[in-house]
Design a protein around this motif. Structure first.
Motif, mmCIF file in Angstrom:
data_model
loop_
_atom_site.group_PDB
_atom_site.id
_atom_site.type_symbol
_atom_site.label_atom_id
_atom_site.label_comp_id
_atom_site.label_asym_id
_atom_site.label_seq_id
_atom_site.Cartn_x
_atom_site.Cartn_y
_atom_site.Cartn_z
ATOM 1 N N LYS A 5 5.374 -1.204 20.360
ATOM 2 C CA LYS A 5 3.984 -1.743 19.954
ATOM 3 C C LYS A 5 3.081 -0.611 19.665
ATOM 4 N N ASN A 8 3.811 -0.240 15.831
ATOM 5 C CA ASN A 8 3.055 -1.439 15.314
ATOM 6 C C ASN A 8 1.742 -1.238 15.319
ATOM 7 N N TYR A 9 0.901 -0.721 16.106
ATOM 8 C CA TYR A 9 -0.434 -0.448 16.023
ATOM 9 C C TYR A 9 -0.706 0.551 14.942
ATOM 10 N N HIS A 12 -0.227 -0.578 11.497
ATOM 11 C CA HIS A 12 -1.486 -1.460 10.917
ATOM 12 C C HIS A 12 -2.754 -0.806 10.880
ATOM 13 N N THR A 13 -2.971 0.487 11.922
ATOM 14 C CA THR A 13 -4.331 1.031 11.801
ATOM 15 C C THR A 13 -4.092 1.822 10.444
ATOM 16 N N TYR A 16 -5.121 -0.430 7.721
ATOM 17 C CA TYR A 16 -6.261 -0.764 7.556
ATOM 18 C C TYR A 16 -7.400 0.413 7.157
ATOM 19 N N THR A 34 -10.068 -4.360 15.322
ATOM 20 C CA THR A 34 -9.380 -5.057 14.164
ATOM 21 C C THR A 34 -7.981 -5.671 14.761
ATOM 22 N N GLN A 35 -7.406 -4.879 15.771
ATOM 23 C CA GLN A 35 -6.024 -5.375 16.415
ATOM 24 C C GLN A 35 -6.327 -5.832 17.755
ATOM 25 N N SER A 36 -7.234 -6.024 18.399
ATOM 26 C CA SER A 36 -7.597 -6.414 19.633
ATOM 27 C C SER A 36 -6.810 -5.706 20.725
#
Length: 128
Positions: A5, A8-9, A12-13, A16, A34-36
């Motif tokens: 995880k 994955n974060y 995505h970070t 972004y 942005t990703q909760s």
């Protein structure tokens, strides 16, 4: 190599950050929203990315994180290895004998995976 995880974060970070602002730092709170995800958890991920030179931390009231100046060269593999390290996926389960055919097949598959991830650049996702 692992895909957790946290990885994955991290991916995505970074995407972004590349899409939103290359000139101004983005705060960890905004990035986390942005990703909760918890800002504390994302901060630990950003610390690993900063240690590997992928992001830069800027202190102060208007501080936050920015991508490094060579972010266009970043591959998926760079980010995965920044979070997970460079150990083999099969490190703990492979028979150590050099002539082991199973080991050779698994290591060859891992090399192909790494090559594919090395060829996919973050910048390609930003341009879409």
């Amino acid at each position: 190599m692992k895909y957790s995880k946290a990885t994955n974060y991290a991916l995505h970070t970074v995407v972004y950050m590349a899409q939103e602002s290359l000139e101004h730092p983005i705060g960890v709170k905004q990035l986390a929203e942005t990703q909760s995800v918890s800002p504390t958890y994302l901060s630990k991920i950003l610390t690993k990315l900063a240690k590997e030179g992928i992001v830069r931390s800027i202190s102060g009231v208007n501080g936050g994180y920015t991508l490094t100046i060579h972010w266009e060269e970043l591959s998926f593999l760079d980010i995965i290895q920044a979070i997970e390290g460079k150990a083999s996926i099969f490190e703990d389960c492979l028979y150590q004998h050099e002539d082991c055919e199973i080991k050779n097949v698994m290591l060859m598959a891992e090399e192909k995976l790494e090559q594919e991830l090395r060829e996919h650049k973050i910048v390609a996702l930003v341009k879409k």
